[in-house]
Motif scaffolding. Sequence first.
Motif, PDB file in Angstrom:
ATOM      1  N   HIS A 275      -3.330   2.050   6.469  1.00 16.33           N
ATOM      2  CA  HIS A 275      -2.460   2.064   5.702  1.00 16.33           C
ATOM      3  C   HIS A 275      -1.207   2.032   5.593  1.00 16.33           C
TER       4      HIS A 275
ATOM      5  N   ASP B 252      -4.239   8.420  -4.278  1.00 16.94           N
ATOM      6  CA  ASP B 252      -5.961   9.050  -4.926  1.00 16.94           C
ATOM      7  C   ASP B 252      -6.528   9.132  -4.107  1.00 16.94           C
ATOM      8  N   LYS B 253      -7.126  10.296  -4.600  1.00 14.67           N
ATOM      9  CA  LYS B 253      -8.192  11.695  -4.316  1.00 14.67           C
ATOM     10  C   LYS B 253      -9.678  10.808  -3.747  1.00 14.67           C
ATOM     11  N   LYS B 254     -10.137   9.597  -4.409  1.00 20.79           N
ATOM     12  CA  LYS B 254     -10.897   8.978  -4.350  1.00 20.79           C
ATOM     13  C   LYS B 254     -11.220   8.094  -2.923  1.00 20.79           C
ATOM     14  N   PHE B 255      -9.823   7.583  -2.291  1.00 20.72           N
ATOM     15  CA  PHE B 255      -9.476   7.569  -0.879  1.00 20.72           C
ATOM     16  C   PHE B 255      -9.820   8.486  -0.047  1.00 20.72           C
ATOM     17  N   SER B 256      -9.841   8.323   1.210  1.00 17.86           N
ATOM     18  CA  SER B 256      -9.380   8.974   2.348  1.00 17.86           C
ATOM     19  C   SER B 256      -8.263   9.567   3.171  1.00 17.86           C
ATOM     20  N   ARG B 257      -8.267  10.559   3.697  1.00 14.80           N
ATOM     21  CA  ARG B 257      -6.503  10.783   4.705  1.00 14.80           C
ATOM     22  C   ARG B 257      -6.688   9.302   5.916  1.00 14.80           C
ATOM     23  N   TYR B 258      -8.374   8.921   6.560  1.00 12.67           N
ATOM     24  CA  TYR B 258      -8.054   8.142   7.350  1.00 12.67           C
ATOM     25  C   TYR B 258      -7.370   6.371   7.022  1.00 12.67           C
ATOM     26  N   PHE B 259      -7.852   6.524   4.968  1.00 12.28           N
ATOM     27  CA  PHE B 259      -7.420   5.216   4.317  1.00 12.28           C
ATOM     28  C   PHE B 259      -5.941   5.108   4.450  1.00 12.28           C
ATOM     29  N   TYR B 260      -5.354   5.707   4.108  1.00 15.42           N
ATOM     30  CA  TYR B 260      -3.731   6.403   3.737  1.00 15.42           C
ATOM     31  C   TYR B 260      -2.971   6.092   5.215  1.00 15.42           C
TER      32      TYR B 260
END
Length: 203
Positions: free
Chosen positions: A198, A187-195
Amino acid sequence: MLLSEEPATLIHHTVRNFNIDPDKLAVSRVNESLSTLQQARELRLREAEQSLKKLSRQLNTLSSQHDDLAAAHSSTDHASHIARLDTQKFRVAKAANDAEVETERLAQQAADLSARLQELELQGVEGGADDASSRRGRDPVDDEVLLRLKVYRSLGIDIERDSRDGEWNRAVVRNDRRGDVHVVNLDKKFSRYFYANHFWSTL
């Protein structure tokens, strides 16, 4: 001559010739000293009795506190507390050892991935220098995307496009070591760092 005098006269002369006033004064001073000593002795006795009573009260208070503390902290409770602390210490030591082993494993994995990435960069996206002529006509952006996909696949991550708009919308993360498969919707609402965090925690 002496016997010829009247007894009363003789007694009168005898009494008059004796000077007992100094002796009376001495006896009076002795009596005063004895009285003073007696008073001082009684005063010291009273002070000693008061101190003894005070010490007795303190002793009773301390004895009561000691009994309360002894009842609250029995030997059984102390042994149980020590055993609980030993268990916690063992768990902390085991967790620290596991964390150290996991850190070494991740460091080795990071080194392997870095070496793999350098190898891919040297070989090119298609895997060799012989295909340089076929790559000249391609967009560098496509080469970058393909390189990233290869790196993801080497980590066990497959990125899938949406069939409708062509956007990357799903990632399948496989952990061969644990036999786990996780599907993550992007989902675009989450940043690349989040993914990235994860994915790394899932691997």
